[in-house]
Design an enzyme around this catalytic site. Structure first.
Site: not given
Ligand code: C5P
Length: 400
Positions: A210, A306, A308, A337
């Site tokens: 991205n 994910d 975080v 979120k």
């Molecule tokens: O769910 P979304 O991608 O919108 O959430 C954003 C937050 O989650 C950001 O802090 C991003 O760094 C983290 N994130 C993550 N691992 C993922 C997707 C998002 O740590 N696979």
């Protein structure tokens, strides 16, 4: 060591004999890493030419408030927004009086009113003018409003007097400017920050990724260092140079990023997930370059971990901060979120707005924590990062 990397210093020069030292000050600020842009008053131009300061700063010097051309480029509002620090050196008695009265009768005083950046003044004037109760009252007023003073120094003056009123030496002013961005708010805390995009390989030469530039995460790492944190930056592939004094770990994919973060988590007090982690990766990575054998091809993707969420739900009591890039109902989506991922703080970012999007140098965000909401107005990413780190410092102190 105090530095000014990634900082935009707007140097205001007013009309005193010490203006000749502003040329050296530009150099000193640059040596500490600052981007310097100069605004001169009419009086200042009697002492030193805009050309000198333009050549040294490498940026056009701004002199007029009502200038059509200037307003089409960096007008007073753009200058005010650009600045991370407004440093006025020399600051004459007249300029100090105008600032104290809130006047906006030339470009420099107008920018001083219009900027949200901290203001630092290096007064320079005859010792009797410095001692005058009017000047003392004006300095007190500005100090009460948060302006920082550096100098004046004592010694022989251009007019032959001896006393307090000489502009402080440029190296000392530059050092004071750098110290504005340092705090001990996170002294000794261990902060880990993820930044940039991830790359999810399809084959040895192709990947899914991205547009994340990494600028926000890198600015956060610099701000964490400035606040005294022992800082680790886990970064996907970007073109930026890591800030000084960070432990830098370069990764490609989401899985690599997760592994690095989990490995270091036992030694982490604060985790900031700023990376734009790819949500999916190809189910299979081809060993050889995929040939274009068919008119159509279907990619099968599988969800990435994910990161975080994994950090927030781990056994370690890490204060966890996420970023939510949203295009609509920004705050509501971010709140949802934050709760779903079990985060302590969420920084909500409206990416539909091009002025603050992925590649921009600026940002404006809403920070959510507990039941509070804090809006950080449009400013450079360095300034937004500093404010976020300040809020994190405040919140984690409450938890200690
Ligand atoms: O769910 P979304 O991608 O919108 O959430 C954003 C937050 O989650 C950001 O802090 C991003 O760094 C983290 N994130 C993550 N691992 C993922 C997707 C998002 O740590 N696979």
């Amino acid at each position: 060591m105090a530095h000014l990397f990634n900082r935009n210093v707007l140097l205001g020069v007013s009309g005193g004999i010490a203006a000749y030292k502003s040329a050296e000050l530009v150099r000193e600020l640059q040596e500490l890493g600052a981007n310097v842009c100069v605004v001169m008053t009419r009086g200042a131009q009697e002492f030193i030419t805009p050309l000198t300061l333009q050549a040294l700063s490498g940026n056009p010097v701004h002199t007029e408030l009502l200038d059509e051309n200037a307003e089409m480029g960096m007008g007073h509002i753009e200058l005010a927004r650009w600045a991370d620090l407004l440093l006025i050196a020399p600051a004459t008695a007249d300029l100090i009086a105008r600032l104290s009265a809130g006047r906006a009768d030339d470009l420099l005083s107008t920018v001083a009113l219009a900027t949200a950046a901290p203001l630092m003044l290096a007064p320079a004037m005859n010792q009797q003018m410095w001692k005058d109760p009017a000047t003392t009252a004006n300095i007190d007023t500005l100090s009460l409003r948060g302006a920082r003073m550096v100098g004046p120094a004592a010694g022989p003056q251009a007019c032959g007097d001896i006393g307090l009123g000489r502009m402080e030496e440029p190296s000392i002013i530059a050092g004071a400017a750098a110290s504005v961005f340092q705090s001990s708010q996170l002294a000794g805390k261990r902060v880990m920050i993820t930044a940039g995009p991830t790359r999810e390989a399809l084959d040895p030469v192709r990947y899914i990724s991205n547009n994340s530039s990494g600028k926000m995460g890198y600015a956060l790492a610099a701000a964490a260092v400035d606040a005294g944190a022992i800082t680790t930056l886990v970064s996907g592939p970007v073109t930026l140079t890591p800030p000084d004094h960070v432990q830098f770990l370069s990764v490609q994919s989401a899985q690599q990023m997760l592994e690095q973060c989990i490995e270091l988590l036992p030694e982490c007090d604060i985790f900031i997930g700023c990376a734009a982690v790819a949500d999916y990766r190809p189910t299979e990575v081809a060993n050889q370059k995929i040939k274009k054998a068919h008119d159509e091809m279907t990619l099968q993707l599988v969800r990435n971990p994910d990161i975080v969420l994994a950090v927030a739900s781990s056994q370690y009591p890490t204060y966890t901060v996420g970023f939510a890039a949203e295009t609509n109902n920004v705050v509501a989506h971010a709140k949802e979120k934050m709760q779903r991922k079990g985060l302590d703080m969420m920084v909500a970012n409206d990416v539909a707005n091009e002025a603050i999007g992925f590649n921009s140098d600026n940002n404006a965000v809403t920070v959510l924590y507990r039941d509070e909401e804090n809006t950080l107005e449009l400013a450079s990413k360095a300034s937004i990062a500093q404010q976020i780190i300040h809020l994190i410092g405040h919140q984690t102190r409450k938890n200690d």
